[in-house]
Design an enzyme around this catalytic site. Structure first.
Site, PDB file in Angstrom:
ATOM      1  N   LYS A  12      57.622  87.750  64.759  1.00 35.19           N
ATOM      2  CA  LYS A  12      58.690  88.010  63.789  1.00 35.19           C
ATOM      3  C   LYS A  12      60.052  87.816  64.434  1.00 35.19           C
ATOM      4  O   LYS A  12      60.201  87.908  65.652  1.00 35.19           O
ATOM      5  CB  LYS A  12      58.586  89.456  63.263  1.00 35.19           C
ATOM      6  N   CYS A  13      61.048  87.592  63.594  1.00 37.93           N
ATOM      7  CA  CYS A  13      62.439  87.416  64.008  1.00 37.93           C
ATOM      8  C   CYS A  13      62.858  88.572  64.923  1.00 37.93           C
ATOM      9  O   CYS A  13      62.522  89.716  64.628  1.00 37.93           O
ATOM     10  CB  CYS A  13      63.303  87.383  62.759  1.00 37.93           C
ATOM     11  N   PRO A  14      63.505  88.301  66.026  1.00 40.31           N
ATOM     12  CA  PRO A  14      64.107  87.046  66.497  1.00 40.31           C
ATOM     13  C   PRO A  14      63.242  86.292  67.505  1.00 40.31           C
ATOM     14  O   PRO A  14      63.699  85.325  68.103  1.00 40.31           O
ATOM     15  CB  PRO A  14      65.383  87.520  67.172  1.00 40.31           C
TER      16      PRO A  14
END
Length: 83
Positions: A12-14
């Site tokens: 998942k981000c980042p």
């Protein structure tokens, strides 16, 4: 010229953008990086990263559950001008 594959599915981000940045640093100008992601935000984060680094997207494939970026490492002269 070589093609390096980077499987970032499930991250998942980042993390996809951070790991893509790290992988690009290890490549030589003209090399290709194939990045496979499942995070929908990567379609925003990775192109933004490439605007910073000067590297460019050759192709983006969007499937139902994943996104694949094909990125070409920029020449060092371009990176220095942008850096």
């Amino acid at each position: 010229m070589t093609t390096t594959k980077l499987d970032l599915t499930g991250l998942k981000c980042p993390l996809p953008a951070l790991k893509t940045r790290k992988a690009l640093k290890a490549l030589k100008p003209g090399d290709l990086l194939e990045v496979r992601c499942t995070d929908p935000l990567s379609v925003i984060d990775i192109p933004n990263l490439l605007r910073e680094t000067g590297d460019r997207v050759e192709a983006i494939e969007r499937g139902e559950s994943q996104i694949v970026f094909l990125i070409r490492k920029a020449d060092d002269l371009i990176e220095k001008a942008n850096g």
